[in-house]
Design a protein around this motif. Structure first.
Motif, PDB file in Angstrom:
ATOM      1  N   GLY A   1       0.822  -1.208   0.000  1.00  0.00           N
ATOM      2  CA  GLY A   1       0.000   0.000   0.000  1.00  0.00           C
ATOM      3  C   GLY A   1       0.850   1.249   0.000  1.00  0.00           C
ATOM      4  N   LEU A   2       0.329   2.307  -0.598  1.00  0.00           N
ATOM      5  CA  LEU A   2       1.036   3.587  -0.694  1.00  0.00           C
ATOM      6  C   LEU A   2       0.228   4.697  -0.066  1.00  0.00           C
ATOM      7  CD1 LEU A   2       3.237   5.543  -1.865  1.00  0.00           C
ATOM      8  CD2 LEU A   2       1.787   5.692  -3.916  1.00  0.00           C
ATOM      9  N   LYS A   3       0.868   5.476   0.820  1.00  0.00           N
ATOM     10  CA  LYS A   3       0.337   6.758   1.277  1.00  0.00           C
ATOM     11  C   LYS A   3       1.158   7.842   0.586  1.00  0.00           C
ATOM     12  CE  LYS A   3       0.920  10.319   4.490  1.00  0.00           C
ATOM     13  NZ  LYS A   3       0.911  11.218   3.355  1.00  0.00           N
ATOM     14  N   PRO A   4       0.611   8.513  -0.425  1.00  0.00           N
ATOM     15  CA  PRO A   4       1.362   9.591  -1.087  1.00  0.00           C
ATOM     16  C   PRO A   4       1.603  10.767  -0.149  1.00  0.00           C
ATOM     17  CG  PRO A   4      -0.487   8.837  -2.438  1.00  0.00           C
ATOM     18  CD  PRO A   4      -0.679   8.271  -1.065  1.00  0.00           C
ATOM     19  N   GLY A   5       2.543  11.618  -0.530  1.00  0.00           N
ATOM     20  CA  GLY A   5       2.800  12.825   0.237  1.00  0.00           C
ATOM     21  C   GLY A   5       1.646  13.802   0.141  1.00  0.00           C
ATOM     22  N   ARG A   6       1.639  14.751   1.039  1.00  0.00           N
ATOM     23  CA  ARG A   6       0.561  15.749   1.089  1.00  0.00           C
ATOM     24  C   ARG A   6       0.461  16.501  -0.232  1.00  0.00           C
ATOM     25  NH1 ARG A   6       1.631  19.060   6.003  1.00  0.00           N
ATOM     26  NH2 ARG A   6       0.836  17.211   7.077  1.00  0.00           N
ATOM     27  N   ASN A   7      -0.767  16.661  -0.718  1.00  0.00           N
ATOM     28  CA  ASN A   7      -1.087  17.422  -1.938  1.00  0.00           C
ATOM     29  C   ASN A   7      -0.539  16.777  -3.217  1.00  0.00           C
ATOM     30  OD1 ASN A   7      -2.394  19.435  -0.408  1.00  0.00           O
ATOM     31  ND2 ASN A   7      -0.453  20.523  -0.076  1.00  0.00           N
ATOM     32  N   GLN A   8      -0.289  15.486  -3.177  1.00  0.00           N
ATOM     33  CA  GLN A   8       0.184  14.800  -4.380  1.00  0.00           C
ATOM     34  C   GLN A   8      -0.949  14.135  -5.159  1.00  0.00           C
ATOM     35  OE1 GLN A   8       3.531  15.066  -5.322  1.00  0.00           O
ATOM     36  NE2 GLN A   8       3.416  16.524  -3.620  1.00  0.00           N
ATOM     37  N   VAL A   9      -2.120  13.978  -4.515  1.00  0.00           N
ATOM     38  CA  VAL A   9      -3.296  13.397  -5.169  1.00  0.00           C
ATOM     39  C   VAL A   9      -4.487  14.306  -4.890  1.00  0.00           C
ATOM     40  CG1 VAL A   9      -4.859  11.408  -5.267  1.00  0.00           C
ATOM     41  CG2 VAL A   9      -2.412  11.038  -4.923  1.00  0.00           C
ATOM     42  N   ASN A  10      -5.291  14.553  -5.905  1.00  0.00           N
ATOM     43  CA  ASN A  10      -6.463  15.408  -5.760  1.00  0.00           C
ATOM     44  C   ASN A  10      -7.473  14.745  -4.820  1.00  0.00           C
ATOM     45  OD1 ASN A  10      -8.742  17.040  -6.123  1.00  0.00           O
ATOM     46  ND2 ASN A  10      -8.317  17.360  -8.288  1.00  0.00           N
ATOM     47  N   ALA A  11      -7.843  15.438  -3.754  1.00  0.00           N
ATOM     48  CA  ALA A  11      -8.755  14.890  -2.754  1.00  0.00           C
ATOM     49  C   ALA A  11     -10.194  15.360  -2.934  1.00  0.00           C
ATOM     50  CB  ALA A  11      -8.274  15.259  -1.354  1.00  0.00           C
ATOM     51  N   ALA A  12     -10.484  16.060  -4.024  1.00  0.00           N
ATOM     52  CA  ALA A  12     -11.872  16.456  -4.285  1.00  0.00           C
ATOM     53  C   ALA A  12     -12.719  15.192  -4.481  1.00  0.00           C
ATOM     54  CB  ALA A  12     -11.946  17.337  -5.530  1.00  0.00           C
ATOM     55  N   GLY A  13     -13.956  15.233  -4.003  1.00  0.00           N
ATOM     56  CA  GLY A  13     -14.829  14.080  -4.134  1.00  0.00           C
ATOM     57  C   GLY A  13     -14.537  12.981  -3.131  1.00  0.00           C
ATOM     58  N   VAL A  14     -13.678  13.270  -2.157  1.00  0.00           N
ATOM     59  CA  VAL A  14     -13.359  12.317  -1.090  1.00  0.00           C
ATOM     60  C   VAL A  14     -13.868  12.918   0.220  1.00  0.00           C
ATOM     61  CG1 VAL A  14     -11.529  11.052   0.101  1.00  0.00           C
ATOM     62  CG2 VAL A  14     -11.294  11.598  -2.344  1.00  0.00           C
ATOM     63  N   THR A  15     -14.666  12.164   0.966  1.00  0.00           N
ATOM     64  CA  THR A  15     -15.217  12.695   2.205  1.00  0.00           C
ATOM     65  C   THR A  15     -14.098  12.939   3.204  1.00  0.00           C
ATOM     66  OG1 THR A  15     -17.266  11.474   1.825  1.00  0.00           O
ATOM     67  CG2 THR A  15     -16.903  12.349   4.040  1.00  0.00           C
ATOM     68  N   ARG A  16     -14.045  14.144   3.717  1.00  0.00           N
ATOM     69  CA  ARG A  16     -12.945  14.575   4.567  1.00  0.00           C
ATOM     70  C   ARG A  16     -13.099  14.036   5.979  1.00  0.00           C
ATOM     71  NH1 ARG A  16     -13.453  20.474   4.595  1.00  0.00           N
ATOM     72  NH2 ARG A  16     -14.279  20.360   6.707  1.00  0.00           N
ATOM     73  N   LEU A  17     -11.992  13.577   6.557  1.00  0.00           N
ATOM     74  CA  LEU A  17     -11.931  13.297   7.987  1.00  0.00           C
ATOM     75  C   LEU A  17     -11.082  14.358   8.667  1.00  0.00           C
ATOM     76  CD1 LEU A  17     -12.646  11.534  10.398  1.00  0.00           C
ATOM     77  CD2 LEU A  17     -10.630  10.127   9.865  1.00  0.00           C
ATOM     78  N   CYS A  18      -9.858  14.567   8.158  1.00  0.00           N
ATOM     79  CA  CYS A  18      -8.990  15.633   8.671  1.00  0.00           C
ATOM     80  C   CYS A  18      -8.135  16.123   7.513  1.00  0.00           C
ATOM     81  CB  CYS A  18      -8.106  15.116   9.807  1.00  0.00           C
ATOM     82  SG  CYS A  18      -6.990  16.367  10.475  1.00  0.00           S
ATOM     83  N   ARG A  19      -8.397  17.327   7.046  1.00  0.00           N
ATOM     84  CA  ARG A  19      -7.753  17.815   5.820  1.00  0.00           C
ATOM     85  C   ARG A  19      -6.236  17.872   5.946  1.00  0.00           C
ATOM     86  NH1 ARG A  19     -10.707  23.356   5.443  1.00  0.00           N
ATOM     87  NH2 ARG A  19     -12.020  22.394   7.031  1.00  0.00           N
ATOM     88  N   GLN A  20      -5.737  18.079   7.156  1.00  0.00           N
ATOM     89  CA  GLN A  20      -4.294  18.162   7.359  1.00  0.00           C
ATOM     90  C   GLN A  20      -3.618  16.796   7.220  1.00  0.00           C
ATOM     91  OE1 GLN A  20      -3.241  19.955  11.091  1.00  0.00           O
ATOM     92  NE2 GLN A  20      -1.052  19.659  10.826  1.00  0.00           N
TER      93      GLN A  20
END
Length: 461
Positions: A198-217
């Protein structure tokens, strides 16, 4: 009628192997998709990885992929392969429940999240939506509304969470690839428990629009697959933030796997001192001692108060979830389990100074982890400090100790299978990199995975 003629072993092949079969004409996307749908029909009642399956839409997409291949115009290397999506990411005409207790009134978006639209434009076949921990706030996937998602390696055990359905579906062969989200480890923990990558990309590397937010940071969208090379090939199709989304073309990852002997490693020192099970600590020590590298710099993680850091991160999630779900909480409180309502009420009752202190702790933890990358290329730790555990057991409080700070720092990290404990359950290796360095990270993971497979006897001695 769904095809059931191909052997189930086919569905355990990684995406690269399946894509090669498609290119050679040994397999069609329609047959692969139909076989996968049949496997879902046969096993989902036990594993409970899927909350929604789009049989007609998936088969239509597969036939379209086969037409493109016959005409010599595939959209990407992975055109025609199957993928499924965590149920907090919008897929057009598919329900998005966020793991909440909807019945017949589940919100159904008209449009794909941008990250899903990119996958469609690459020709991937979207099978459906995947089970998750309620609003992604937890790491067991024991969902009170949709039912527990079982670890396919051992029923009665957690697959991890919150992207438990994503990891379980990949591990069980119920999709070639999957999308999850990761806020404090929610892609990497399930990858570790289920023996996948599994991969967790770095911050702001994938567009998060259309994804329900839990914690934007802390939130990030991330993929899961049966191998590092699958993640490497999928990554260019996911990469792109709100600025680059309309202009960045789909490309292939051409970076070759590096020589491990040239890499400067940062290594957690004495992971038993931060609570790792004895077997994991022993295996990790043997692995890092045997691993080639130009530098092996030990990093002391025992100085971190992970309990305080974890509580601070959870408070930010609980507080922000009150904003994200304010309408549902007011209009339909029964959508939320009593336990989740308790957590959200706790977050709602904290004072502004409480939140500021939590933000300070999170930022300090992130800054500390960034410092550990100074003068090295990657940091190596175990992904989780334990293997998967029974749902009946108490949840270990340290599940996310080694994953959560990565989100707080905005760094990239991957989890790949490292070993198997005496109880027969797997555990993962976490490789941490700088944000924006995902391609190099994944190419290195390919080399690491190959080295681990070739040196199992060496690192288990």
């Amino acid at each position: 009628m769904l095809h059931k003629s191909l052997p189930s072993a086919l569905l355990q092949e990684d995406a690269n192997a399946l894509a090669a079969r498609l290119r050679r004409g040994e397999l069609t996307s329609e047959k692969l998709t139909a076989t996968t749908l049949a496997a879902i029909e046969d096993t989902n009642s036990t594993i409970n990885a899927y909350t929604f399956v789009d049989v007609a839409g998936a088969l239509a997409a597969a036939r379209a992929s086969d037409r493109r291949r016959r005409e010599g115009r595939p959209l990407s290397k992975l055109d025609g392969l199957t993928i499924a999506v965590k149920d907090n990411i919008d897929v057009a005409a598919m329900p998005t429940s966020n793991g909440l207790g909807y019945h017949d009134d589940i919100p159904t978006p008209d449009a794909d999240a941008p990250v899903v639209a990119r996958l469609r434009s690459a020709g991937l076949v979207i099978l459906g939506k995947l089970n998750m921990h309620e609003i992604a706030l937890g790491a067991t996937n024991d969902n009170p509304h949709w039912g527990r998602c079982e670890n396919p390696l051992r029923v009665g055990y957690t697959p991890g969470g919150s992207s438990g359905g994503s990891a379980a579906a990949v591990a069980a062969g119920l999709c070639a690839l999957a999308l999850g989200t990761d806020t404090m480890g929610s892609v990497r923990i399930p990858a570790s428990y289920c023996g996948v990558s599994g991969l967790k990309p770095g911050r702001n590397q994938v567009n998060a629009a259309g994804v329900t937010r839990l914690c934007r940071q802390l939130d990030t969208v991330g993929p899961l697959a049966r191998s590092s090379r699958d993640l490497r090939d999928l990554w260019p199709m996911l990469r792109g933030n709100e600025v680059t989304e309309t202009t960045e073309p789909l490309t292939e990852c051409n970076m070759p796997a590096p020589s491990l002997a040239s890499i400067r490693w940062g290594l957690i020192d004495r992971c038993d001192e931060v609570g790792a099970d004895q077997e994991i600590a022993f295996f990790f020590r043997n692995f890092t001692e045997s691993l080639p590298g130009a530098i092996k710099a030990r990093r002391d993680f025992s100085i971190v108060d992970f309990s305080t850091v974890r509580r601070a991160g959870l408070l930010l999630c609980e507080a922000e979830a009150n904003v994200t779900f304010v309408s549902e909480l007011r209009a339909q409180p029964d959508l939320f389990s009593p336990e989740l309502r308790r957590l959200l009420q706790w977050g709602a009752e904290r004072t502004a100074p409480d939140l500021v202190r939590a933000m300070d702790i999170v930022e300090q933890a992130g800054s500390w982890l960034k410092l550990q990358l100074e003068d090295v290329d990657f940091l190596l730790t175990p992904t989780t400090l334990q293997t998967a555990f029974p749902f009946a057991d108490k949840v270990p409080v340290n599940q996310a100790n080694l994953t959560s700070c990565v989100n707080m720092a905005g760094l990239a990290a991957a989890s790949i299978p490292l070993g198997v404990a005496d109880d027969g359950l797997p555990f993962g290796l976490q490789i941490i990199a700088r944000a924006g360095d995902e391609e190099r990270l994944l190419s290195t993971c390919v080399a690491l995975e190959e080295w681990i497979h070739s040196n199992v006897a060496l690192v288990t001695v």
